[in-house]
Motif scaffolding. Structure first.
Motif, PDB file in Angstrom:
ATOM      1  N   LEU A  14      67.425  42.601  35.859  1.00  0.00           N
ATOM      2  CA  LEU A  14      66.599  41.774  36.023  1.00  0.00           C
ATOM      3  C   LEU A  14      65.264  41.388  35.163  1.00  0.00           C
ATOM      4  O   LEU A  14      65.066  40.055  34.738  1.00  0.00           O
ATOM      5  N   CYS A  15      65.162  42.599  34.732  1.00  0.00           N
ATOM      6  CA  CYS A  15      63.618  42.379  33.766  1.00  0.00           C
ATOM      7  C   CYS A  15      64.394  41.470  32.305  1.00  0.00           C
ATOM      8  O   CYS A  15      64.121  40.674  31.256  1.00  0.00           O
ATOM      9  N   THR A  18      65.298  37.232  33.111  1.00  0.00           N
ATOM     10  CA  THR A  18      64.439  37.177  32.307  1.00  0.00           C
ATOM     11  C   THR A  18      64.165  36.990  31.530  1.00  0.00           C
ATOM     12  O   THR A  18      63.984  35.732  30.646  1.00  0.00           O
ATOM     13  N   TYR A  21      66.673  34.308  29.672  1.00  0.00           N
ATOM     14  CA  TYR A  21      66.459  32.838  30.142  1.00  0.00           C
ATOM     15  C   TYR A  21      65.434  32.525  29.129  1.00  0.00           C
ATOM     16  O   TYR A  21      65.230  31.407  29.272  1.00  0.00           O
ATOM     17  N   CYS A  22      63.797  33.673  29.606  1.00  0.00           N
ATOM     18  CA  CYS A  22      62.582  32.708  28.200  1.00  0.00           C
ATOM     19  C   CYS A  22      63.127  32.368  26.626  1.00  0.00           C
ATOM     20  O   CYS A  22      63.017  31.841  26.401  1.00  0.00           O
ATOM     21  N   GLU A  40      57.089  35.914  27.062  1.00  0.00           N
ATOM     22  CA  GLU A  40      57.314  36.059  28.543  1.00  0.00           C
ATOM     23  C   GLU A  40      58.027  36.869  28.214  1.00  0.00           C
ATOM     24  O   GLU A  40      58.916  37.631  28.894  1.00  0.00           O
ATOM     25  N   GLY A  44      59.417  40.401  28.777  1.00  0.00           N
ATOM     26  CA  GLY A  44      60.202  41.145  29.750  1.00  0.00           C
ATOM     27  C   GLY A  44      61.541  41.833  29.232  1.00  0.00           C
ATOM     28  O   GLY A  44      61.797  42.817  29.412  1.00  0.00           O
ATOM     29  N   LEU A 178      62.377  27.188  38.281  1.00  0.00           N
ATOM     30  CA  LEU A 178      62.972  29.046  37.676  1.00  0.00           C
ATOM     31  C   LEU A 178      62.484  29.225  36.764  1.00  0.00           C
ATOM     32  O   LEU A 178      62.180  30.615  37.082  1.00  0.00           O
ATOM     33  N   CYS A 182      61.053  33.228  37.516  1.00  0.00           N
ATOM     34  CA  CYS A 182      60.707  34.493  36.274  1.00  0.00           C
ATOM     35  C   CYS A 182      60.036  34.823  36.158  1.00  0.00           C
ATOM     36  O   CYS A 182      60.091  36.588  36.047  1.00  0.00           O
ATOM     37  N   ARG A 183      58.702  34.807  36.252  1.00  0.00           N
ATOM     38  CA  ARG A 183      57.002  35.160  35.776  1.00  0.00           C
ATOM     39  C   ARG A 183      56.908  36.307  37.438  1.00  0.00           C
ATOM     40  O   ARG A 183      56.118  37.140  37.020  1.00  0.00           O
ATOM     41  N   VAL A 185      59.584  37.933  39.259  1.00  0.00           N
ATOM     42  CA  VAL A 185      60.552  38.735  38.787  1.00  0.00           C
ATOM     43  C   VAL A 185      59.816  39.903  37.537  1.00  0.00           C
ATOM     44  O   VAL A 185      59.514  40.564  38.054  1.00  0.00           O
ATOM     45  N   MET A 186      59.111  38.972  37.018  1.00  0.00           N
ATOM     46  CA  MET A 186      58.338  40.422  35.778  1.00  0.00           C
ATOM     47  C   MET A 186      57.413  40.245  37.019  1.00  0.00           C
ATOM     48  O   MET A 186      56.602  42.084  36.172  1.00  0.00           O
TER      49      MET A 186
END
Length: 197
Positions: A14-15, A18, A21-22, A40, A44, A178, A182-183, A185-186
């Motif tokens: 997950l990290c 994420t 994506y960042c 971010e 991540g 999105l 993501c934020r 998830v982190m």
């Protein structure tokens, strides 16, 4: 970090996604948004590496000390963003700089005991946190997760004249939902890591 291997790998995945994506978002953005995306992405990636189960891969010597330095520098940068020197340039971004500051300091807080444990041959077992600090960080991230999650939930609205129900949500078509996910998830990953302290 301690904990079951499966949940550790899920946290890593997950990290890492994420962070990826960042990094993509960082290429599309400019200015302050680009800096946020970069911060971010670093967070991540750092959490992905920290989440690797110690029973699977033994971290190299000095990794946690390097973590403390990197995230200490990220915390100093976030503190600079909060300072009055940049207030005019970053209007409206103070709360995000504050969140980055807390996140960076939390990473340093988790890395320091791990660096000490690595020196004694007990790498991967953090367990050296102060209960009051750990509790405060857990409360902070718990509230953050609940608030961020609530903002992502669609809301049903009833039009009074026609009686029809329309579902509205965070989707504005510009990708901000999105970014918010993501934020979230982190923040959940940070909660999971802090629970091992």
């Amino acid at each position: 970090m301690r904990g079951p291997v499966t949940s550790g790998w899920l946290l890593v995945a997950l990290c890492a996604v994420t962070a990826a994506y960042c990094l993509v978002r960082m290429r599309r953005c400019t200015g302050a948004e680009r800096q946020e995306a970069g911060g971010e992405a670093v967070m991540g990636l750092g959490m992905a590496v920290m989440g690797v189960p110690a029973t699977v891969l033994s971290p190299p010597d000095g990794l946690w000390a390097a973590y403390a330095v990197v995230f200490g520098a990220a915390g100093a940068r976030a503190l600079w963003g909060l300072s009055g020197f940049r207030a005019a340039r970053c209007a409206g971004r103070g709360t995000h700089h504050g969140h980055h500051l807390v996140g960076s300091l939390a990473m340093v807080y988790m890395a320091v005991p791990m660096a000490g444990a690595a020196g004694t041959g007990h790498a991967g077992h953090s367990g050296g946190g102060l209960p009051l600090v750990t509790g405060a960080l857990l409360v902070y991230y718990g509230v953050h997760v609940l608030r961020a999650g609530a903002r992502l939930v669609p809301v049903a609205a009833v039009a009074p004249a026609s009686g029809t129900v329309a579902v509205t949500g965070p989707d504005r078509g510009d990708g901000r939902e999105l970014v918010a996910a993501c934020r979230l998830v982190m923040a959940v990953a940070m909660l999971a890591m802090l629970l091992t302290m």
